[in-house]
Write a protein that holds these residues in place. Structure first.
Motif, mmCIF file in Angstrom:
data_model
loop_
_atom_site.group_PDB
_atom_site.id
_atom_site.type_symbol
_atom_site.label_atom_id
_atom_site.label_comp_id
_atom_site.label_asym_id
_atom_site.label_seq_id
_atom_site.Cartn_x
_atom_site.Cartn_y
_atom_site.Cartn_z
ATOM 1 N N THR A 278 0.833 -1.207 0.000
ATOM 2 C CA THR A 278 0.000 0.000 0.000
ATOM 3 C C THR A 278 0.864 1.251 0.000
ATOM 4 N N ASP A 282 1.628 4.985 -2.664
ATOM 5 C CA ASP A 282 1.337 6.304 -2.103
ATOM 6 C C ASP A 282 2.393 7.300 -2.587
ATOM 7 N N TYR A 285 5.052 8.569 -0.072
ATOM 8 C CA TYR A 285 5.931 7.579 0.567
ATOM 9 C C TYR A 285 7.349 7.680 0.015
#
Length: 404
Positions: A278, A282, A285
């Motif tokens: 996940t 993003d 990130y």
């Protein structure tokens, strides 16, 4: 605006409350962008609350009442303890939950409804997309009665980290000379400076000889102290594993002590994979930091973890895991393997280990080693992460950078 529960003076149909002395704390719990929690213990029910203001100074923003709950502890260590024993009995845990705080902001709090004044500091996490400079500290194996110069804790506190990551073995009942009551007193500078986010070490699960523990149950020390002090921190997790963000960094705080055969069971491994997958999608990130107690790269007496190290490396191979933080070995070590930095930080107070005399096959990967008490200061900027390692004399013993 803050969402404030009523303070004890404001509650209707209640007799006047009596201030009580603090016996442990206060301390902050968790690391969130718009909320925080402060806890402390008193001997009996009474007034409880804090007031807060931005650390930069100015007026107090609000006064907030505490939720009070009785704690009944069975664990008792008094015989042979020179001072500050841990006694069985009932105390009162105060919890204050603050909401609607400003992201990336440090606050000062004051427990002002007790006998005397107790102060502390906590910081909220920045927004995920933030590229502002963030500082966080790291240390582990904090056994303050081991004779370590307590300036170690003063200097880390004076560095003003936003949070402190702990690599496990917070307190150790070795020789019945160390207690949680003593630990709270001796590490007061750390507790006042920032929230501590620990992982579980083997000593955090120790069974004290005088304590009767049913087969298969969790040790009393872990139930009555570790979980009460650090548990329910509001972070997503599974079992004793949890995760949080420091700006663009994802931190996975893992329990390496719960399974003798494998580092983590299938459910935990799946949780790790899902979190990292996940995060990779993003845009805010940058990379992941993984922290757990058991040292998989070490040349100390705890070495020889080749199988577990391979298991972990295979698990995170597809992902941007750039930094692994471990404790267990009572020294400082840094290794580089496949563009990953492995750091052992277990010099927070325990007696020291030699960490350069065994497992010669790891010598080429070992970039730095010092058998000293120490702490690490990490600074996250827009260009990357810098680690600086200091001993009790404030001597810089290592410095390294991780891009990304």
């Amino acid at each position: 605006m803050l969402i404030l529960p009523l303070s004890c003076q404001d509650q209707p149909q209640q007799p006047p409350c009596t201030p009580e002395d603090i016996v442990r704390g206060p301390w902050a719990v968790g690391y969130h962008s718009t909320r925080a929690e402060v806890r402390w213990e008193t001997t009996s029910l009474g007034c409880g609350g804090i007031r807060i203001r931005r650390k930069s100074g100015g007026d107090w923003l609000a006064q907030v009442g505490s939720t009070q709950m009785p704690l009944s502890r069975r664990l008792s260590l008094t015989e042979g303890v020179p001072d500050r024993p841990d006694q069985a009995g009932t105390s009162i845990l105060h919890r204050v939950e603050l909401q609607n705080l400003m992201p990336g902001t440090c606050y000062q709090y004051q427990v002002s409804q007790t006998e005397g004044i107790a102060i502390g500091r906590f910081c909220t996490a920045p927004r995920l997309e933030s590229r502002e400079t963030i500082r966080f500290g790291v240390l582990g194996n904090t056994h303050p009665r081991r004779g370590v110069d307590l300036a170690l804790y003063d200097r880390l506190a004076a560095w003003s980290p936003s949070i402190i990551l702990h690599t496990g073995n917070i307190q150790h009942y070795e020789g019945l000379a160390e207690t949680w009551s003593d630990w709270f007193a001796r590490t007061k500078p750390l507790l006042q400076s920032a929230a501590i986010l620990p992982v579980i070490g083997n000593r955090d699960l120790e069974v004290v000889e005088e304590t009767v523990v049913e087969d298969g149950s969790t040790p009393l020390e872990f139930q009555e102290y570790f979980q009460t002090i650090w548990g329910e921190n509001g972070h997503t997790g599974i079992g004793n594993n949890y995760a949080y963000r420091i700006g663009g960094l994802l931190v996975l705080a893992l329990d390496s002590e719960g399974n003798d055969r494998n580092m983590w069971d299938d459910a935990t491994q799946q949780w790790i994979i899902e979190l990292l997958s996940t995060a990779e999608a993003d845009p805010t990130y940058r990379f992941a930091v993984v922290i757990f107690h058991r040292a998989l790269y070490t040349r100390s007496l705890h070495g020889g973890q080749d199988a577990r190290r391979s298991e972990f490396v295979n698990l995170v191979a597809p992902f941007r895991v750039r930094l692994i933080l471990n404790g267990q070995s009572h020294c400082y070590e840094r290794f580089i393997e496949s563009e990953r930095t492995w750091v052992v930080s277990g010099g927070g107070g325990a007696s020291l280990h030699n960490c350069d005399e065994r497992f010669d096959q790891l010598e080429l990967a070992q970039q730095a080693v010092e058998s000293v008490h120490h702490w690490i200061g990490f600074t996250l900027t827009a260009s990357g992460l810098t680690g600086e390692v200091f001993d009790t004399d404030d001597r810089l013993i290592d410095r390294f950078e991780i891009g990304g």
